[in-house]
Design a protein around this motif. Structure first.
Motif, PDB file in Angstrom:
ATOM      1  N   ARG A 207      39.046  -5.050   5.047  1.00 43.45           N
ATOM      2  CA  ARG A 207      40.363  -5.658   5.241  1.00 43.45           C
ATOM      3  C   ARG A 207      40.347  -7.155   4.946  1.00 43.45           C
ATOM      4  N   PHE A 208      41.459  -7.603   4.394  1.00 40.84           N
ATOM      5  CA  PHE A 208      41.654  -9.017   4.072  1.00 40.84           C
ATOM      6  C   PHE A 208      43.033  -9.428   4.595  1.00 40.84           C
ATOM      7  N   ASP A 209      43.203 -10.728   4.787  1.00 41.32           N
ATOM      8  CA  ASP A 209      44.500 -11.202   5.274  1.00 41.32           C
ATOM      9  C   ASP A 209      45.598 -11.061   4.224  1.00 41.32           C
ATOM     10  N   THR A 210      45.233 -11.271   2.967  1.00 43.50           N
ATOM     11  CA  THR A 210      46.235 -11.245   1.901  1.00 43.50           C
ATOM     12  C   THR A 210      45.690 -10.524   0.675  1.00 43.50           C
ATOM     13  N   ALA A 211      46.598 -10.097  -0.187  1.00 47.01           N
ATOM     14  CA  ALA A 211      46.208  -9.454  -1.441  1.00 47.01           C
ATOM     15  C   ALA A 211      45.424 -10.421  -2.323  1.00 47.01           C
ATOM     16  N   THR A 212      45.758 -11.695  -2.245  1.00 47.03           N
ATOM     17  CA  THR A 212      45.024 -12.693  -3.038  1.00 47.03           C
ATOM     18  C   THR A 212      43.576 -12.796  -2.567  1.00 47.03           C
ATOM     19  N   ASP A 213      43.379 -12.791  -1.259  1.00 47.94           N
ATOM     20  CA  ASP A 213      42.009 -12.811  -0.727  1.00 47.94           C
ATOM     21  C   ASP A 213      41.218 -11.603  -1.220  1.00 47.94           C
ATOM     22  N   LEU A 214      41.867 -10.443  -1.222  1.00 42.85           N
ATOM     23  CA  LEU A 214      41.192  -9.228  -1.679  1.00 42.85           C
ATOM     24  C   LEU A 214      40.799  -9.369  -3.160  1.00 42.85           C
ATOM     25  N   ASP A 215      41.739  -9.821  -3.976  1.00 39.33           N
ATOM     26  CA  ASP A 215      41.443  -9.996  -5.404  1.00 39.33           C
ATOM     27  C   ASP A 215      40.324 -11.014  -5.610  1.00 39.33           C
ATOM     28  N   ASP A 216      40.369 -12.082  -4.831  1.00 35.21           N
ATOM     29  CA  ASP A 216      39.326 -13.107  -4.952  1.00 35.21           C
ATOM     30  C   ASP A 216      37.953 -12.538  -4.587  1.00 35.21           C
ATOM     31  N   ALA A 217      37.915 -11.683  -3.584  1.00 31.95           N
ATOM     32  CA  ALA A 217      36.646 -11.080  -3.180  1.00 31.95           C
ATOM     33  C   ALA A 217      36.083 -10.197  -4.297  1.00 31.95           C
ATOM     34  N   LEU A 218      36.955  -9.418  -4.925  1.00 30.45           N
ATOM     35  CA  LEU A 218      36.503  -8.565  -6.018  1.00 30.45           C
ATOM     36  C   LEU A 218      35.954  -9.397  -7.176  1.00 30.45           C
ATOM     37  N   ALA A 219      36.563 -10.555  -7.387  1.00 32.59           N
ATOM     38  CA  ALA A 219      36.162 -11.413  -8.511  1.00 32.59           C
ATOM     39  C   ALA A 219      34.990 -12.334  -8.162  1.00 32.59           C
ATOM     40  N   SER A 220      34.546 -12.298  -6.929  1.00 31.67           N
ATOM     41  CA  SER A 220      33.496 -13.217  -6.476  1.00 31.67           C
ATOM     42  C   SER A 220      32.109 -12.745  -6.902  1.00 31.67           C
ATOM     43  N   GLU A 221      31.130 -13.584  -6.655  1.00 32.17           N
ATOM     44  CA  GLU A 221      29.735 -13.220  -6.928  1.00 32.17           C
ATOM     45  C   GLU A 221      29.372 -11.963  -6.138  1.00 32.17           C
ATOM     46  N   ALA A 222      29.802 -11.895  -4.876  1.00 36.21           N
ATOM     47  CA  ALA A 222      29.497 -10.719  -4.052  1.00 36.21           C
ATOM     48  C   ALA A 222      30.184  -9.466  -4.595  1.00 36.21           C
ATOM     49  N   GLY A 223      31.395  -9.648  -5.109  1.00 34.79           N
ATOM     50  CA  GLY A 223      32.105  -8.513  -5.699  1.00 34.79           C
ATOM     51  C   GLY A 223      31.354  -7.947  -6.895  1.00 34.79           C
ATOM     52  N   ALA A 224      30.863  -8.846  -7.731  1.00 37.18           N
ATOM     53  CA  ALA A 224      30.095  -8.409  -8.906  1.00 37.18           C
ATOM     54  C   ALA A 224      28.787  -7.752  -8.484  1.00 37.18           C
ATOM     55  N   ALA A 225      28.121  -8.347  -7.479  1.00 43.83           N
ATOM     56  CA  ALA A 225      26.850  -7.787  -7.011  1.00 43.83           C
ATOM     57  C   ALA A 225      27.063  -6.411  -6.390  1.00 43.83           C
ATOM     58  N   SER A 226      28.172  -6.254  -5.675  1.00 43.87           N
ATOM     59  CA  SER A 226      28.486  -4.967  -5.050  1.00 43.87           C
ATOM     60  C   SER A 226      28.699  -3.893  -6.108  1.00 43.87           C
ATOM     61  N   ALA A 227      29.482  -4.225  -7.129  1.00 41.40           N
ATOM     62  CA  ALA A 227      29.737  -3.259  -8.211  1.00 41.40           C
ATOM     63  C   ALA A 227      28.431  -2.884  -8.901  1.00 41.40           C
ATOM     64  N   LYS A 228      27.592  -3.884  -9.133  1.00 41.71           N
ATOM     65  CA  LYS A 228      26.323  -3.642  -9.822  1.00 41.71           C
ATOM     66  C   LYS A 228      25.392  -2.770  -8.966  1.00 41.71           C
ATOM     67  N   ASP A 229      25.452  -2.967  -7.656  1.00 41.15           N
ATOM     68  CA  ASP A 229      24.564  -2.215  -6.762  1.00 41.15           C
ATOM     69  C   ASP A 229      24.927  -0.735  -6.673  1.00 41.15           C
ATOM     70  N   LEU A 230      26.154  -0.385  -7.036  1.00 35.73           N
ATOM     71  CA  LEU A 230      26.570   1.021  -6.927  1.00 35.73           C
ATOM     72  C   LEU A 230      25.621   1.943  -7.691  1.00 35.73           C
ATOM     73  N   ARG A 231      25.134   1.461  -8.835  1.00 41.14           N
ATOM     74  CA  ARG A 231      24.269   2.337  -9.650  1.00 41.14           C
ATOM     75  C   ARG A 231      22.954   2.638  -8.943  1.00 41.14           C
ATOM     76  N   ASN A 232      22.634   1.856  -7.905  1.00 39.72           N
ATOM     77  CA  ASN A 232      21.364   2.054  -7.193  1.00 39.72           C
ATOM     78  C   ASN A 232      21.418   3.153  -6.128  1.00 39.72           C
ATOM     79  N   PHE A 233      22.637   3.582  -5.772  1.00 41.30           N
ATOM     80  CA  PHE A 233      22.676   4.570  -4.683  1.00 41.30           C
ATOM     81  C   PHE A 233      23.874   5.511  -4.755  1.00 41.30           C
ATOM     82  N   ALA A 234      24.894   5.195  -5.554  1.00 40.20           N
ATOM     83  CA  ALA A 234      26.138   5.965  -5.499  1.00 40.20           C
ATOM     84  C   ALA A 234      26.250   6.957  -6.647  1.00 40.20           C
ATOM     85  N   GLY A 235      25.155   7.676  -6.893  1.00 38.52           N
ATOM     86  CA  GLY A 235      25.133   8.617  -8.004  1.00 38.52           C
ATOM     87  C   GLY A 235      26.113   9.773  -7.852  1.00 38.52           C
TER      88      GLY A 235
END
Lengths: 102, 102
Positions: free
Chosen positions: A60-88
């Motif tokens: 959960r985020f306070d605003t839609a902008t916060d959510l979009d910013d999180a997806l675009a952040s370094e952590a967002g990129a790292a999270s997407a990249k990590d999916l291949r390590n366990f989310a087969g």
């Protein structure tokens, strides 16, 4: 509060999935900027059918902008990249905005 | 609070879907015994991809027993039967128990 919802389809090795989520993935998600909270549940099936999903994560985020910013952040990129390590088993992801007027 | 979560895949005619949900289905759901509340959201896609789902309904109950009783009730049966009248895009349904310790 808008939510980023991630549904993980049941993987072959659920123990390995759970260990990776707990030990690696959750700490990446925790780095999302302006993340308000995370809810993790293990879905159950309805009417005797198994659940198609092994785990649901709601962030959960306070605003839609916060959510979009999180997806675009370094952590967002790292999270997407990590999916291949366990989310087969597969991942389904969407944004749940604030409640509709429907 | 445990939730019954229903994800409606995007139907061919979203206007007809919305009209049926609003005018017919929601009043069936409202008859669920011991239903605490219902949240309806229109999912949005992530990273430029369309959402696989047109609508998400979350029905909360005080206990897992209340949820099971609602599914087994007359309203639960009527709700399941009504799906064929508007949910041609497909339905994915599961129970989200209270938060896991994960």
């Amino acid at each position: 509060m808008p939510r980023l919802i991630v549904l993980y389809s049941t993987p072959e090795d659920t123990d390995a999935f759970d260990a990776h989520y707990r030990d690696v993935h959750s700490s990446i998600v925790a780095r999302y900027p302006n993340l308000r909270d995370v809810r993790i549940v293990k879905p159950a099936g309805v009417a005797g059918r198994p659940s198609p999903f092994h785990l649901m994560a709601e962030m959960r985020f306070d605003t839609a902008t916060d959510l979009d910013d999180a997806l675009a952040s370094e952590a967002g990129a790292a999270s997407a990249k990590d999916l291949r390590n366990f989310a087969g088993g597969g991942v389904t992801m969407f944004i749940a905005p604030d409640e509709a007027d429907a």
